[in-house]
Motif scaffolding. Structure first.
Motif, PDB file in Angstrom:
ATOM      1  N   VAL A  12      -7.499  -6.843  -1.442  1.00  0.00           N
ATOM      2  CA  VAL A  12      -7.320  -5.470  -0.975  1.00  0.00           C
ATOM      3  C   VAL A  12      -8.167  -5.305   0.284  1.00  0.00           C
ATOM      4  O   VAL A  12      -9.342  -5.662   0.290  1.00  0.00           O
ATOM      5  CB  VAL A  12      -7.763  -4.449  -2.053  1.00  0.00           C
ATOM      6  CG1 VAL A  12      -7.674  -3.023  -1.514  1.00  0.00           C
ATOM      7  CG2 VAL A  12      -6.930  -4.615  -3.313  1.00  0.00           C
ATOM      8  N   HIS A  31     -13.283   4.187  -0.919  1.00  0.00           N
ATOM      9  CA  HIS A  31     -12.635   3.489   0.186  1.00  0.00           C
ATOM     10  C   HIS A  31     -11.263   4.089   0.460  1.00  0.00           C
ATOM     11  O   HIS A  31     -10.720   4.806  -0.371  1.00  0.00           O
ATOM     12  CB  HIS A  31     -12.486   1.995  -0.141  1.00  0.00           C
ATOM     13  CG  HIS A  31     -11.593   1.754  -1.314  1.00  0.00           C
ATOM     14  ND1 HIS A  31     -12.023   1.892  -2.619  1.00  0.00           N
ATOM     15  CD2 HIS A  31     -10.282   1.416  -1.389  1.00  0.00           C
ATOM     16  CE1 HIS A  31     -11.026   1.630  -3.437  1.00  0.00           C
ATOM     17  NE2 HIS A  31      -9.951   1.351  -2.723  1.00  0.00           N
ATOM     18  N   ILE A  32     -10.733   3.734   1.618  1.00  0.00           N
ATOM     19  CA  ILE A  32      -9.376   4.105   1.992  1.00  0.00           C
ATOM     20  C   ILE A  32      -8.612   2.796   2.165  1.00  0.00           C
ATOM     21  O   ILE A  32      -8.932   1.992   3.050  1.00  0.00           O
ATOM     22  CB  ILE A  32      -9.361   4.946   3.280  1.00  0.00           C
ATOM     23  CG1 ILE A  32     -10.138   6.251   3.041  1.00  0.00           C
ATOM     24  CG2 ILE A  32      -7.926   5.227   3.731  1.00  0.00           C
ATOM     25  CD1 ILE A  32     -10.489   7.019   4.286  1.00  0.00           C
ATOM     26  N   SER A  33      -7.632   2.570   1.298  1.00  0.00           N
ATOM     27  CA  SER A  33      -6.887   1.307   1.308  1.00  0.00           C
ATOM     28  C   SER A  33      -5.972   1.224   2.523  1.00  0.00           C
ATOM     29  O   SER A  33      -5.285   2.182   2.873  1.00  0.00           O
ATOM     30  CB  SER A  33      -6.044   1.174   0.037  1.00  0.00           C
ATOM     31  OG  SER A  33      -6.882   1.101  -1.094  1.00  0.00           O
ATOM     32  N   LEU A  34      -5.951   0.032   3.124  1.00  0.00           N
ATOM     33  CA  LEU A  34      -5.075  -0.250   4.256  1.00  0.00           C
ATOM     34  C   LEU A  34      -3.986  -1.253   3.882  1.00  0.00           C
ATOM     35  O   LEU A  34      -2.900  -1.231   4.456  1.00  0.00           O
ATOM     36  CB  LEU A  34      -5.890  -0.779   5.435  1.00  0.00           C
ATOM     37  CG  LEU A  34      -7.009   0.136   5.932  1.00  0.00           C
ATOM     38  CD1 LEU A  34      -7.851  -0.572   6.984  1.00  0.00           C
ATOM     39  CD2 LEU A  34      -6.443   1.434   6.471  1.00  0.00           C
ATOM     40  N   VAL A  46       0.823  -1.205   0.000  1.00  0.00           N
ATOM     41  CA  VAL A  46       0.000   0.000   0.000  1.00  0.00           C
ATOM     42  C   VAL A  46       0.864   1.265   0.000  1.00  0.00           C
ATOM     43  O   VAL A  46       0.411   2.340  -0.391  1.00  0.00           O
ATOM     44  CB  VAL A  46      -0.996  -0.013   1.186  1.00  0.00           C
ATOM     45  CG1 VAL A  46      -0.297   0.310   2.500  1.00  0.00           C
ATOM     46  CG2 VAL A  46      -2.173   0.915   0.947  1.00  0.00           C
ATOM     47  N   THR A  69     -16.458   6.990   7.295  1.00  0.00           N
ATOM     48  CA  THR A  69     -16.077   5.613   7.017  1.00  0.00           C
ATOM     49  C   THR A  69     -16.702   4.733   8.083  1.00  0.00           C
ATOM     50  O   THR A  69     -17.078   5.206   9.166  1.00  0.00           O
ATOM     51  CB  THR A  69     -14.551   5.412   7.057  1.00  0.00           C
ATOM     52  OG1 THR A  69     -14.088   5.649   8.389  1.00  0.00           O
ATOM     53  CG2 THR A  69     -13.839   6.331   6.086  1.00  0.00           C
ATOM     54  N   TYR A 109      -9.618  -2.590   3.073  1.00  0.00           N
ATOM     55  CA  TYR A 109      -9.883  -1.158   3.112  1.00  0.00           C
ATOM     56  C   TYR A 109     -10.974  -0.853   4.127  1.00  0.00           C
ATOM     57  O   TYR A 109     -11.662  -1.753   4.618  1.00  0.00           O
ATOM     58  CB  TYR A 109     -10.310  -0.655   1.725  1.00  0.00           C
ATOM     59  CG  TYR A 109     -11.570  -1.314   1.205  1.00  0.00           C
ATOM     60  CD1 TYR A 109     -12.828  -0.783   1.489  1.00  0.00           C
ATOM     61  CD2 TYR A 109     -11.515  -2.474   0.430  1.00  0.00           C
ATOM     62  CE1 TYR A 109     -13.986  -1.395   1.028  1.00  0.00           C
ATOM     63  CE2 TYR A 109     -12.666  -3.077  -0.038  1.00  0.00           C
ATOM     64  CZ  TYR A 109     -13.895  -2.538   0.257  1.00  0.00           C
ATOM     65  OH  TYR A 109     -15.050  -3.146  -0.185  1.00  0.00           O
ATOM     66  N   THR A 110     -11.131   0.425   4.426  1.00  0.00           N
ATOM     67  CA  THR A 110     -12.286   0.887   5.169  1.00  0.00           C
ATOM     68  C   THR A 110     -13.188   1.624   4.167  1.00  0.00           C
ATOM     69  O   THR A 110     -12.730   2.514   3.446  1.00  0.00           O
ATOM     70  CB  THR A 110     -11.923   1.761   6.396  1.00  0.00           C
ATOM     71  OG1 THR A 110     -13.130   2.073   7.111  1.00  0.00           O
ATOM     72  CG2 THR A 110     -11.201   3.017   6.043  1.00  0.00           C
TER      73      THR A 110
END
Length: 183
Positions: free
Chosen positions: A83, A124-127, A32, A71, A85-86
């Motif tokens: 993947v 989304h927000i990738s983690l 990431v 989120t 994500y939140t």
């Protein structure tokens, strides 16, 4: 391809970077980090005239008031390298902003990223991405399940990212400057 994103506010940037560091320490995940800035991707596109794109982004930011997104929980895009994500909740305000960007940028683009079409977009927000595995998925989710992902984040920018080598790096950041006046 370029990416039009919105970088997260300071508080949530620090929170996401801490999670990413914890995932690296515990599971060896670094993929990431190919985009070193926590962000929300609004779209990807192939743009022949970057000057026109930058003028457009500057103009839309002059007309845009900072706004909040929320989120909640965790999500997975399945595959050999899932993947994690939140998810960002889609609201009328976020949808209208995204629709306008997509429509306008499509007119100056030779190609648009299919997953960012308004009918398919899952904000989304990738983690974790790229170096995950199906075998690690369970332990990663067990680890992340102790965190709270009910966040409220103020978006106040559009940021143009471009691929440089193995990384997606900041080309230019445009700030939302319209003030909300209440009479």
């Amino acid at each position: 391809m370029i990416a039009i994103t919105s970088l997260l506010d300071k508080k949530h940037t620090e929170r996401v970077l801490e999670l990413i560091e914890n995932l690296e320490r515990r599971f060896g995940l670094r993929g990431v980090k190919m985009t070193p800035y926590p962000h929300l991707t609004l779209l990807t596109a192939e743009i022949p005239d970057m000057q026109e794109m930058k003028e457009y982004l500057d103009q839309i930011c002059l007309e845009t008031t900072p706004f909040k997104i929320r989120t909640t929980g965790l999500g997975i895009f399945p595959g050999p390298n899932p993947v994690i994500y939140t998810p960002v909740l889609r609201t009328p305000l976020l949808n209208n902003f995204h629709d306008r960007l997509h429509r306008d940028i499509a007119e100056m683009s030779s190609e648009m990223g299919v997953y960012y079409n308004p009918n398919m977009w899952l904000p989304h927000i990738s983690l974790a991405l790229g170096d995950t595995s199906q075998e690690l998925l369970g332990p990663i989710l067990a680890f992340l399940s102790s965190y709270n992902f009910n966040w409220e984040i103020e978006l106040n920018n559009l940021t143009l990212l471009q691929k440089r080598g193995d990384y997606f790096l900041k080309d230019e950041e445009f700030r939302f400057v319209k003030n909300e006046y209440i009479f």
